[in-house]
Design a protein around this motif. Structure first.
Motif, PDB file in Angstrom:
ATOM      1  N   ASN A  23      30.464  39.321  33.966  1.00 39.30           N
ATOM      2  CA  ASN A  23      29.193  39.956  33.696  1.00 39.30           C
ATOM      3  C   ASN A  23      28.450  40.025  35.024  1.00 39.30           C
ATOM      4  O   ASN A  23      28.216  38.984  35.633  1.00 39.30           O
ATOM      5  N   PRO A  24      28.111  41.180  35.552  1.00 38.09           N
ATOM      6  CA  PRO A  24      28.094  42.496  34.940  1.00 38.09           C
ATOM      7  C   PRO A  24      29.505  43.036  34.722  1.00 38.09           C
ATOM      8  O   PRO A  24      30.459  42.532  35.302  1.00 38.09           O
ATOM      9  N   PRO A  25      29.610  44.094  33.905  1.00 40.83           N
ATOM     10  CA  PRO A  25      30.928  44.596  33.521  1.00 40.83           C
ATOM     11  C   PRO A  25      31.725  45.251  34.644  1.00 40.83           C
ATOM     12  O   PRO A  25      32.932  45.358  34.547  1.00 40.83           O
ATOM     13  N   ASN A  26      31.067  45.709  35.698  1.00 45.26           N
ATOM     14  CA  ASN A  26      31.823  46.303  36.806  1.00 45.26           C
ATOM     15  C   ASN A  26      31.939  45.274  37.925  1.00 45.26           C
ATOM     16  O   ASN A  26      31.048  44.462  38.143  1.00 45.26           O
ATOM     17  N   GLY A  27      33.067  45.318  38.619  1.00 43.62           N
ATOM     18  CA  GLY A  27      33.278  44.374  39.710  1.00 43.62           C
ATOM     19  C   GLY A  27      34.556  44.676  40.450  1.00 43.62           C
ATOM     20  O   GLY A  27      35.500  45.231  39.885  1.00 43.62           O
ATOM     21  N   THR A  28      34.567  44.331  41.721  1.00 49.22           N
ATOM     22  CA  THR A  28      35.739  44.547  42.559  1.00 49.22           C
ATOM     23  C   THR A  28      36.242  43.193  43.047  1.00 49.22           C
ATOM     24  O   THR A  28      35.461  42.369  43.517  1.00 49.22           O
ATOM     25  N   TYR A  29      37.540  42.990  42.925  1.00 48.66           N
ATOM     26  CA  TYR A  29      38.186  41.736  43.310  1.00 48.66           C
ATOM     27  C   TYR A  29      39.236  42.030  44.383  1.00 48.66           C
ATOM     28  O   TYR A  29      40.033  42.950  44.241  1.00 48.66           O
ATOM     29  N   LYS A  30      39.219  41.217  45.429  1.00 44.72           N
ATOM     30  CA  LYS A  30      40.215  41.329  46.495  1.00 44.72           C
ATOM     31  C   LYS A  30      41.110  40.102  46.445  1.00 44.72           C
ATOM     32  O   LYS A  30      40.634  38.982  46.239  1.00 44.72           O
ATOM     33  N   VAL A  31      42.410  40.305  46.639  1.00 44.82           N
ATOM     34  CA  VAL A  31      43.351  39.202  46.533  1.00 44.82           C
ATOM     35  C   VAL A  31      43.405  38.394  47.834  1.00 44.82           C
ATOM     36  O   VAL A  31      43.269  38.948  48.933  1.00 44.82           O
ATOM     37  N   GLN A  32      43.540  37.083  47.678  1.00 46.76           N
ATOM     38  CA  GLN A  32      43.808  36.163  48.780  1.00 46.76           C
ATOM     39  C   GLN A  32      45.021  35.338  48.362  1.00 46.76           C
ATOM     40  O   GLN A  32      45.059  34.837  47.234  1.00 46.76           O
TER      41      GLN A  32
END
Length: 98
Positions: A23-32
């Motif tokens: 939450n919030p419903p949008n999000g960006t995740y980068k891998v490590q």
């Protein structure tokens, strides 16, 4: 996962599905990635961008034995972590050499 102690350039690939519960419903995740000893880890795509809550996205993770491990029955450990500004989602990686 298990690799033979004499494995070299052997690759195992998995397809994974993740669900956005943030939450919030949008999000960006980068891998490590923290690679286990003797293993190269590749993740595609390396960035996941969610647009809505409960959205499912897929990625592939490939593990390649890059050098021979002499000791059998030994293990090495690492992790795959998805990081956004607010959340961190970590999955452990365990490799056993047989």
């Amino acid at each position: 996962m298990r690799f033979k102690s004499d494995a070299h350039n052997v690759t195992i690939t998995y397809r994974r599905t993740v669900t956005n519960v943030g939450n919030p419903p949008n999000g960006t995740y980068k891998v490590q990635v923290l690679e286990p000893k003797g293993i190269s880890v590749r993740v595609k795509p390396s960035i996941l961008s969610f647009k809505m809550h409960n959205q499912k996205l897929r990625y592939k993770v490939s593990f390649t034995a890059i050098r021979q491990i002499i000791e059998t029955d030994s293990s090495s450990f690492g992790s795959l972590t998805w990081v956004s500004g607010k959340y961190t989602v970590r999955s452990p990686i365990a490799v056993t050499w047989i």
